[in-house]
Design a protein around this motif. Structure first.
Motif, PDB file in Angstrom:
ATOM      1  N   ILE A 212       0.757  -1.291   0.034  1.00  0.00           N
ATOM      2  CA  ILE A 212      -0.344   0.026  -0.197  1.00  0.00           C
ATOM      3  C   ILE A 212       0.896   0.739   0.145  1.00  0.00           C
ATOM      4  CG2 ILE A 212      -1.907   1.325   1.493  1.00  0.00           C
ATOM      5  CD1 ILE A 212      -2.433  -1.391   2.690  1.00  0.00           C
ATOM      6  N   LYS A 213       0.376   2.215  -0.465  1.00  0.00           N
ATOM      7  CA  LYS A 213       1.534   3.792  -0.313  1.00  0.00           C
ATOM      8  C   LYS A 213       1.042   4.364   0.478  1.00  0.00           C
ATOM      9  CE  LYS A 213       3.398   7.035  -2.674  1.00  0.00           C
ATOM     10  NZ  LYS A 213       4.103   7.444  -1.727  1.00  0.00           N
ATOM     11  N   GLY A 214       2.239   4.646   1.212  1.00  0.00           N
ATOM     12  CA  GLY A 214       2.635   5.220   2.415  1.00  0.00           C
ATOM     13  C   GLY A 214       1.968   6.528   2.498  1.00  0.00           C
ATOM     14  N   PRO A 215       1.977   7.337   3.977  1.00  0.00           N
ATOM     15  CA  PRO A 215       2.756   8.833   3.420  1.00  0.00           C
ATOM     16  C   PRO A 215       4.264   9.036   3.135  1.00  0.00           C
ATOM     17  CG  PRO A 215       1.756   7.968   5.264  1.00  0.00           C
ATOM     18  CD  PRO A 215       2.264   6.887   4.658  1.00  0.00           C
ATOM     19  N   GLY A 216       3.880   9.933   2.123  1.00  0.00           N
ATOM     20  CA  GLY A 216       5.650  10.164   1.849  1.00  0.00           C
ATOM     21  C   GLY A 216       6.398  10.193   0.996  1.00  0.00           C
ATOM     22  N   SER A 217       7.456   9.208   1.728  1.00  0.00           N
ATOM     23  CA  SER A 217       7.875   8.411   0.572  1.00  0.00           C
ATOM     24  C   SER A 217       7.551   7.001   1.139  1.00  0.00           C
ATOM     25  CB  SER A 217       9.527   9.071   0.870  1.00  0.00           C
ATOM     26  OG  SER A 217       9.255   9.570   0.209  1.00  0.00           O
ATOM     27  N   GLY A 218       7.746   7.240   1.567  1.00  0.00           N
ATOM     28  CA  GLY A 218       7.493   5.319   2.462  1.00  0.00           C
ATOM     29  C   GLY A 218       6.177   4.370   1.674  1.00  0.00           C
ATOM     30  N   HIS A 219       5.914   3.285   2.182  1.00  0.00           N
ATOM     31  CA  HIS A 219       4.649   2.531   1.966  1.00  0.00           C
ATOM     32  C   HIS A 219       4.218   1.322   3.265  1.00  0.00           C
ATOM     33  CE1 HIS A 219       6.139   3.430  -1.746  1.00  0.00           C
ATOM     34  NE2 HIS A 219       7.137   3.659  -1.672  1.00  0.00           N
TER      35      HIS A 219
END
Length: 222
Positions: free
Chosen positions: A71-78
């Motif tokens: 799942i795409k997370g906040p900012g550059s994270g996942h």
């Protein structure tokens, strides 16, 4: 006989409209409370988005029939499922670390038959600099010439396929000179196929197109 073919790479995206289509929205912290954004150690340019600080909690929206592993997370994270994280560690893939648990405080579903209890999820950010764009063999529009050979950071309004150089063997990474989505190796592709991980769309870099303004490529076909 060993193959002389160069390694191939793939852009990692969410598989929208799939049976495991899942979105995440953080809660409990404002943008102003986010951490610092990473910068290039040579020129000081920003090379990622501001860090997501603890406490890490948020809400899931499940559009499909089952929760996705990616799942795409906040900012550059996942966000990655527990079974993904365990397999990634066990099989020794590289490019991801610091798997931090995420508290899911609410789940919204679009189907009555959809599950309401999600698996455990962990937040992580791919490394930056696992490879760099090979500019001469890529079709990328830039607002200005590259002036830092390490981060190669410029504004990019259009991408019509690209290749990489200076790869060091990582399986997941953000490429220098290529903003946006992480890049993955062929070994990562086999890993995903073997475990049937879900909610991932994997596009060969030479076929990847991003051109929201319809500017077109600047170079001949690869």
């Amino acid at each position: 006989m060993a193959s002389d073919a160069p390694p191939r790479f793939f852009v990692l995206k969410n598989a929208m409209d799939s049976s495991h289509d899942t979105d995440f929205e953080r809660s409990g912290r404002t943008i102003g409370e986010a951490g610092e954004a990473p910068r290039c150690h040579l020129c000081g340019s920003f090379i990622g988005m501001r860090a997501w600080l603890p406490p890490r909690r948020g809400e899931l929206t499940l559009y499909g029939t089952a929760f996705g592993d990616y799942i795409k997370g906040p900012g550059s994270g996942h966000l990655l499922s527990a079974r993904f994280v365990e397999s990634f560690r066990t099989e020794g893939l590289t490019g991801l670390s610091d798997f931090d648990p995420v508290e899911i405080v609410r789940v919204r579903t679009r189907r009555r038959s959809a599950p309401k209890i999600p698996p455990p999820y962990f937040h992580t950010v791919p490394i930056f600099g696992g490879a760099a764009v090979e500019e001469a063999r890529s079709r990328i529009r830039r607002h200005k010439p590259i002036d830092c050979d390490w981060c190669r950071e410029t504004n990019v309004p259009a991408i019509h396929g690209f290749t990489l150089e200076q790869w060091r063997g990582e399986d997941v990474f953000f490429a220098r000179g290529m903003p946006g989505s992480p890049i993955v190796s062929e070994r990562f592709i086999r890993f995903v196929e073997r475990h049937q991980f879900t909610n991932m769309k994997l596009i060969p870099t030479e076929e990847y197109t991003w051109d929201p303004m319809g500017l077109g490529p600047t170079r001949p076909e690869l």
